[in-house]
Motif scaffolding. Structure first.
Motif, PDB file in Angstrom:
ATOM      1  N   TYR A   1       0.828  -1.200   0.000  1.00 27.22           N
ATOM      2  CA  TYR A   1       0.000   0.000   0.000  1.00 27.22           C
ATOM      3  C   TYR A   1       0.864   1.253   0.000  1.00 27.22           C
ATOM      4  O   TYR A   1       1.979   1.251   0.530  1.00 27.22           O
TER       5      TYR A   1
ATOM      6  N   GLY B   1     -10.100   2.351  -8.600  1.00 28.92           N
ATOM      7  CA  GLY B   1      -9.566   1.741  -7.396  1.00 28.92           C
ATOM      8  C   GLY B   1      -8.518   2.577  -6.687  1.00 28.92           C
ATOM      9  O   GLY B   1      -8.036   2.218  -5.625  1.00 28.92           O
ATOM     10  N   ARG B   2      -8.138   3.718  -7.270  1.00 34.09           N
ATOM     11  CA  ARG B   2      -7.156   4.627  -6.692  1.00 34.09           C
ATOM     12  C   ARG B   2      -5.870   3.875  -6.347  1.00 34.09           C
ATOM     13  O   ARG B   2      -5.486   3.740  -5.194  1.00 34.09           O
ATOM     14  N   SER B   3      -5.201   3.391  -7.384  1.00 37.01           N
ATOM     15  CA  SER B   3      -3.927   2.711  -7.202  1.00 37.01           C
ATOM     16  C   SER B   3      -2.840   3.456  -7.953  1.00 37.01           C
ATOM     17  O   SER B   3      -3.106   4.159  -8.932  1.00 37.01           O
TER      18      SER B   3
ATOM     19  N   GLY C   1      -0.064   0.152  -9.748  1.00 39.70           N
ATOM     20  CA  GLY C   1      -0.585  -1.131  -9.311  1.00 39.70           C
ATOM     21  C   GLY C   1      -0.681  -1.320  -7.811  1.00 39.70           C
ATOM     22  O   GLY C   1      -1.149  -2.362  -7.341  1.00 39.70           O
ATOM     23  N   VAL C   2      -0.254  -0.330  -7.031  1.00 38.94           N
ATOM     24  CA  VAL C   2      -0.286  -0.415  -5.566  1.00 38.94           C
ATOM     25  C   VAL C   2      -1.440   0.445  -5.043  1.00 38.94           C
ATOM     26  O   VAL C   2      -1.503   1.638  -5.355  1.00 38.94           O
ATOM     27  N   PRO C   3      -2.356  -0.122  -4.258  1.00 36.16           N
ATOM     28  CA  PRO C   3      -3.480   0.663  -3.744  1.00 36.16           C
ATOM     29  C   PRO C   3      -3.013   1.871  -2.932  1.00 36.16           C
ATOM     30  O   PRO C   3      -2.063   1.777  -2.154  1.00 36.16           O
ATOM     31  N   LEU C   4      -3.693   2.994  -3.133  1.00 29.88           N
ATOM     32  CA  LEU C   4      -3.411   4.214  -2.381  1.00 29.88           C
ATOM     33  C   LEU C   4      -4.550   4.452  -1.403  1.00 29.88           C
ATOM     34  O   LEU C   4      -5.704   4.623  -1.802  1.00 29.88           O
TER      35      LEU C   4
END
Length: 276
Positions: free
Chosen positions: A172, A201-203, A206-209
């Motif tokens: 994250y 998805g607010r990434s 590729g990493v969710p924020l």
């Protein structure tokens, strides 16, 4: 079941979990980015390998030299966090599930805010509380974005690389609302109105924020969930009392939890701030 003095002692661990523990874990950003560990003891001990045993190429039938790993130990003692809701007697006596849910939700939101405030505290130290992520900031990898603010995603690429070099893999990114808005407004190209982050998805790469108002303005954390543990002692309590608020015909509903944080490999975590 009504939450009254006569029934307070009958509140089961399962009901406490549904009313307090689960909503707190769902509402806390810290609990979302870390790995939740439930314990029944006073302390939580994590063995740390500070140096691996040494291997070497050896000739056939040659002697293999012995080498020992070096160990240390991280001890976490969960601290007490408590929430108190003052409600009307009528609500306390209401046996409908919705009334219990209202009480539980209010306490859960309050406790979740306190957990996040301690986890993201700017000094890493909370009075009577656990040490937050800033307590290991000196050991974390460091990445930067431009002094004028994030204008691209180079900082994210740098953070991912820094974590990978330390054996991590970021799960994250977490930042404050204003910085999250700045990142969301980055355009795909000069003169374009298309946002660079087009997914809902607010990434970031590729990493969710995730967003928390408890994060210091302008700071972004890269977190590998494997190395961040939210330690919860299983003696969470939900208590109801009428005596303190007798004159106003109100009822006090109190929830207490014991929570601590363990950062087992700070080098794989990343702190991202504006360049000087």
């Amino acid at each position: 079941m009504a939450l009254t003095t006569s029934t307070a002692s009958e509140i089961t661990p399962e009901q406490i979990g549904a009313l307090v523990v689960q909503p707190v874990m769902n509402g806390s950003v810290a609990a979302q980015v870390g790995t939740v560990v439930n314990i029944s003891s006073t302390d939580y001990r994590v063995p740390l390998v500070t140096a691996d045993p040494a291997a070497a190429w050896v000739a056939e039938a040659g002697t293999i030299n012995a080498s020992d790993a070096t160990f240390d130990e991280l001890v976490v003692t969960p601290s007490k966090v408590a929430g108190l809701s003052i409600i009307s007697r009528e609500l306390a006596d209401d046996s409908s599930p919705s009334a219990q849910q209202v009480v539980g939700d209010g306490l859960a939101r309050d406790i979740a805010r306190k957990i996040d405030a301690a986890f993201f505290d700017a000094d890493g130290v909370t009075t009577n509380g656990p040490s937050g992520i800033e307590s290991v900031a000196a050991d974390m990898a460091v990445a930067n974005y431009a002094a004028s603010g994030p204008a691209n995603l180079d900082w994210a690429a740098e953070a991912l690389s820094d974590s990978e070099q330390a054996g991590g893999s970021l799960s994250y990114f977490v930042t404050d609302p204003a910085t999250a808005l700045t990142i969301a407004k980055i355009k795909a190209a000069t003169g374009s109105n298309e946002p660079l982050l087009s997914d809902r998805g607010r990434s970031v790469l590729g990493v969710p924020l995730l967003v928390s108002s408890a994060v210091t303005a302008g700071t972004i954390y890269g977190i590998d969930s494997r190395f961040v543990q939210i330690v919860v002692r299983d003696n969470t309590r939900l208590e109801v009392d009428r005596s303190a608020y007798f004159a106003t015909d109100q009822v006090g509903v109190k929830a207490t939890m014991r929570v601590g944080f363990a950062f087992t490999h700070p080098g794989a975590l990343v702190k991202i701030t504006a360049s000087a």
